[in-house]
Scaffold this motif. Sequence first.
Motif, PDB file in Angstrom:
ATOM      1  N   ALA A   1      -0.440 -49.927 -21.979  1.00  0.00           N
ATOM      2  CA  ALA A   1      -0.017 -49.270 -22.982  1.00  0.00           C
ATOM      3  C   ALA A   1      -0.344 -47.948 -23.108  1.00  0.00           C
ATOM      4  CB  ALA A   1       0.786 -49.888 -23.395  1.00  0.00           C
ATOM      5  N   LYS A   2      -1.653 -48.766 -23.394  1.00  0.00           N
ATOM      6  CA  LYS A   2      -2.620 -48.014 -24.351  1.00  0.00           C
ATOM      7  C   LYS A   2      -3.864 -47.679 -23.980  1.00  0.00           C
ATOM      8  CE  LYS A   2      -0.337 -49.190 -28.563  1.00  0.00           C
ATOM      9  NZ  LYS A   2      -0.495 -49.279 -30.214  1.00  0.00           N
ATOM     10  N   PRO A   3      -4.184 -47.186 -22.506  1.00  0.00           N
ATOM     11  CA  PRO A   3      -5.463 -47.025 -21.514  1.00  0.00           C
ATOM     12  C   PRO A   3      -6.379 -46.957 -22.211  1.00  0.00           C
ATOM     13  CG  PRO A   3      -3.790 -45.196 -21.081  1.00  0.00           C
ATOM     14  CD  PRO A   3      -2.925 -46.039 -21.872  1.00  0.00           C
ATOM     15  N   THR A   4      -6.494 -45.544 -23.438  1.00  0.00           N
ATOM     16  CA  THR A   4      -7.581 -45.459 -24.156  1.00  0.00           C
ATOM     17  C   THR A   4      -7.804 -46.234 -25.289  1.00  0.00           C
ATOM     18  OG1 THR A   4      -6.726 -44.008 -24.906  1.00  0.00           O
ATOM     19  CG2 THR A   4      -7.641 -43.368 -23.428  1.00  0.00           C
ATOM     20  N   ILE A   5      -6.873 -47.136 -25.753  1.00  0.00           N
ATOM     21  CA  ILE A   5      -7.852 -48.100 -27.196  1.00  0.00           C
ATOM     22  C   ILE A   5      -7.789 -48.889 -27.067  1.00  0.00           C
ATOM     23  CG2 ILE A   5      -6.378 -48.326 -29.010  1.00  0.00           C
ATOM     24  CD1 ILE A   5      -6.261 -45.235 -28.592  1.00  0.00           C
ATOM     25  N   ILE A   6      -8.899 -49.642 -27.379  1.00  0.00           N
ATOM     26  CA  ILE A   6      -8.963 -50.853 -27.800  1.00  0.00           C
ATOM     27  C   ILE A   6      -9.399 -51.315 -29.124  1.00  0.00           C
ATOM     28  CG2 ILE A   6     -11.612 -52.139 -27.871  1.00  0.00           C
ATOM     29  CD1 ILE A   6     -11.400 -50.451 -25.189  1.00  0.00           C
ATOM     30  N   PRO A   7      -8.649 -52.449 -28.989  1.00  0.00           N
ATOM     31  CA  PRO A   7      -8.193 -52.974 -30.476  1.00  0.00           C
ATOM     32  C   PRO A   7      -8.827 -53.683 -31.202  1.00  0.00           C
ATOM     33  CG  PRO A   7      -6.267 -53.793 -29.525  1.00  0.00           C
ATOM     34  CD  PRO A   7      -7.692 -53.076 -28.271  1.00  0.00           C
ATOM     35  N   GLN A   8      -9.462 -53.219 -32.520  1.00  0.00           N
ATOM     36  CA  GLN A   8     -10.944 -53.105 -33.219  1.00  0.00           C
ATOM     37  C   GLN A   8     -11.120 -55.209 -33.252  1.00  0.00           C
ATOM     38  OE1 GLN A   8     -12.519 -51.219 -35.041  1.00  0.00           O
ATOM     39  NE2 GLN A   8     -13.701 -52.667 -35.277  1.00  0.00           N
TER      40      GLN A   8
ATOM     41  N   SER B   1     -12.112 -48.804 -20.929  1.00  0.00           N
ATOM     42  CA  SER B   1     -12.551 -47.601 -21.280  1.00  0.00           C
ATOM     43  C   SER B   1     -13.115 -46.918 -22.079  1.00  0.00           C
ATOM     44  CB  SER B   1     -11.115 -46.241 -22.007  1.00  0.00           C
ATOM     45  OG  SER B   1     -10.982 -47.100 -23.530  1.00  0.00           O
ATOM     46  N   ARG B   2     -14.149 -48.218 -22.617  1.00  0.00           N
ATOM     47  CA  ARG B   2     -15.298 -48.632 -24.094  1.00  0.00           C
ATOM     48  C   ARG B   2     -15.758 -49.620 -23.332  1.00  0.00           C
ATOM     49  NH1 ARG B   2     -15.897 -44.980 -27.776  1.00  0.00           N
ATOM     50  NH2 ARG B   2     -18.059 -46.430 -27.393  1.00  0.00           N
ATOM     51  N   PRO B   3     -16.373 -49.725 -22.239  1.00  0.00           N
ATOM     52  CA  PRO B   3     -16.862 -51.280 -21.491  1.00  0.00           C
ATOM     53  C   PRO B   3     -18.121 -51.553 -22.874  1.00  0.00           C
ATOM     54  CG  PRO B   3     -16.797 -49.376 -19.885  1.00  0.00           C
ATOM     55  CD  PRO B   3     -15.915 -48.839 -20.897  1.00  0.00           C
ATOM     56  N   ASP B   4     -18.441 -50.410 -22.929  1.00  0.00           N
ATOM     57  CA  ASP B   4     -19.919 -50.823 -24.147  1.00  0.00           C
ATOM     58  C   ASP B   4     -19.437 -51.023 -25.658  1.00  0.00           C
ATOM     59  OD1 ASP B   4     -18.300 -48.101 -24.301  1.00  0.00           O
ATOM     60  OD2 ASP B   4     -20.120 -47.500 -25.674  1.00  0.00           O
ATOM     61  N   LEU B   5     -18.252 -51.302 -25.447  1.00  0.00           N
ATOM     62  CA  LEU B   5     -18.022 -52.253 -26.894  1.00  0.00           C
ATOM     63  C   LEU B   5     -17.600 -53.314 -26.583  1.00  0.00           C
ATOM     64  CD1 LEU B   5     -15.670 -49.121 -28.594  1.00  0.00           C
ATOM     65  CD2 LEU B   5     -18.215 -49.818 -29.050  1.00  0.00           C
TER      66      LEU B   5
ATOM     67  N   ALA C   1     -19.852 -62.065 -19.214  1.00  0.00           N
ATOM     68  CA  ALA C   1     -19.170 -61.158 -17.558  1.00  0.00           C
ATOM     69  C   ALA C   1     -19.017 -59.288 -18.851  1.00  0.00           C
ATOM     70  CB  ALA C   1     -18.058 -61.265 -17.559  1.00  0.00           C
ATOM     71  N   VAL C   2     -19.136 -59.321 -18.009  1.00  0.00           N
ATOM     72  CA  VAL C   2     -19.468 -57.164 -18.503  1.00  0.00           C
ATOM     73  C   VAL C   2     -18.044 -56.616 -17.462  1.00  0.00           C
ATOM     74  CG1 VAL C   2     -21.340 -56.675 -20.081  1.00  0.00           C
ATOM     75  CG2 VAL C   2     -20.752 -56.021 -17.085  1.00  0.00           C
ATOM     76  N   THR C   3     -17.303 -55.700 -18.524  1.00  0.00           N
ATOM     77  CA  THR C   3     -16.231 -55.122 -17.940  1.00  0.00           C
ATOM     78  C   THR C   3     -16.696 -53.315 -17.172  1.00  0.00           C
ATOM     79  OG1 THR C   3     -15.908 -53.891 -19.758  1.00  0.00           O
ATOM     80  CG2 THR C   3     -14.302 -55.855 -19.794  1.00  0.00           C
ATOM     81  N   HIS C   4     -16.101 -53.039 -16.588  1.00  0.00           N
ATOM     82  CA  HIS C   4     -15.880 -51.594 -15.668  1.00  0.00           C
ATOM     83  C   HIS C   4     -14.976 -50.473 -16.447  1.00  0.00           C
ATOM     84  CE1 HIS C   4     -16.660 -48.444 -12.383  1.00  0.00           C
ATOM     85  NE2 HIS C   4     -17.929 -49.070 -12.432  1.00  0.00           N
ATOM     86  N   LYS C   5     -15.211 -49.407 -16.328  1.00  0.00           N
ATOM     87  CA  LYS C   5     -14.688 -47.753 -17.169  1.00  0.00           C
ATOM     88  C   LYS C   5     -13.439 -47.708 -16.096  1.00  0.00           C
ATOM     89  CE  LYS C   5     -15.192 -43.259 -19.403  1.00  0.00           C
ATOM     90  NZ  LYS C   5     -16.426 -42.869 -19.652  1.00  0.00           N
ATOM     91  N   GLU C   6     -13.418 -48.155 -14.987  1.00  0.00           N
ATOM     92  CA  GLU C   6     -12.709 -47.830 -13.845  1.00  0.00           C
ATOM     93  C   GLU C   6     -11.909 -49.157 -13.327  1.00  0.00           C
ATOM     94  OE1 GLU C   6     -14.698 -44.851 -11.484  1.00  0.00           O
ATOM     95  OE2 GLU C   6     -14.397 -43.330 -13.117  1.00  0.00           O
ATOM     96  N   LYS C   7     -13.250 -49.169 -12.632  1.00  0.00           N
ATOM     97  CA  LYS C   7     -12.321 -51.340 -12.033  1.00  0.00           C
ATOM     98  C   LYS C   7     -11.888 -51.940 -12.199  1.00  0.00           C
ATOM     99  CE  LYS C   7     -14.214 -51.205  -7.635  1.00  0.00           C
ATOM    100  NZ  LYS C   7     -15.406 -51.519  -6.806  1.00  0.00           N
ATOM    101  N   ASP C   8     -11.132 -53.033 -12.243  1.00  0.00           N
ATOM    102  CA  ASP C   8     -10.892 -54.345 -12.294  1.00  0.00           C
ATOM    103  C   ASP C   8     -11.623 -55.297 -11.846  1.00  0.00           C
ATOM    104  OD1 ASP C   8      -8.776 -53.024 -13.543  1.00  0.00           O
ATOM    105  OD2 ASP C   8      -7.488 -53.973 -12.540  1.00  0.00           O
TER     106      ASP C   8
END
Length: 364
Positions: free
Chosen positions: A23-30, A224-228, A295-302
């Motif tokens: 729904a909101k690919p660039t939004i990271i809820p607080q 979209s923000r794996p650093d957060l 575990a950390v996430t990736h900007k483009e890959k699941d």
Amino acid sequence: MAPAPSFQIQVGQIDDVQELRKAKPTIIPQRFVRDLSERPKISPVLSSVSHDIPVIDLSKLVNGDEYDFFYQSECENLAKASQDWGFFQVINHGIDLNVLESIEEVANEFFMLPLEEKQKYPMAPGTLQGYGQAFVFSEEQKLDWCNMFALGIQPHYIRNPKLWPSKPPKFSDMVEIYSREVRNLCKNLLKYIAKNLGLKGEYFEEMFGAAVQAIRMNYYPACSRPDLVLGLSPHSDGSALTVLQQGKNSSVGLQILKDNNWVPIQPIPDALVINIGDTLEVLTNGKYKSVEHRAVTHKEKDRLSIVTFYAPSYEIEVGPIPQLLDQNNPSKYRTYPHGEYNKHYVTNKLQGKKTLEFAKLQSF
């Protein structure tokens, strides 16, 4: 950690991460944004360190004998990996590669189902079976960028049949086949771990009784923000052994805390990642230690991972093995029923190795 009796804890609505991503690919809820001190930082230097993660060739142990050079060498490698790292990858593990591919396929198919289908198998607060997020106990707690689906496997009484999905059609059959193979792998590894400790090979199998086994599938959508965010909060496992299968086409996400640095584990094709859990740390009186990981996430890959937890029966008394104690190595942990530790583990949020304080004697 394996499922135990549930403890109802009321928390508010938890967003489904896959739906958020759609729904909101660039939004990271607080609620998912980590405090500065918790945010992942990956140094380029650390990427090369990951190649030092020990690799154990199980076929050299299974097909060798105690007088064989390759057997002895691999036993030493296993002992060193267990003591110095608490993590290793195992190759030639004996599980048919078609089984690994099939369990990954049905896991992916499950996570791709419509949300309303997955929500037929909800993970109730304070439990570790079903679909959702585990270890959430307050409205203020930061959430992991991850969807989970977990099931109790053995003994049969820990199963909740209502949570075994009817879709995909082959899901349940594949979980049964896969779990049987992984159970045999755990028994095999524990046999050689026991021998390395100077115990008879059957020690753990006999001691564990009707060993508890659970499976958890983790799906980490691209972020979209794996650093957060974090895909999974830092923790050690409450199991004796944990077996991790990393999805073939997934991003690199697993990191272990080694010498106060977060070290990424680069997947080896067809290998499985094994780690020592809190229970084995207690049993070995700290000779083999459970290791904090995340575990950390990736900007483009699941990323998909499939995790099996293997531990003693809930009724078994767990404490340092007497044969490993002497005047120079007194007991550092108390003795307790494993079910008591399991209850403690599942009713606390993931917070490094804090849950293991439950077992430590005050003098240590």
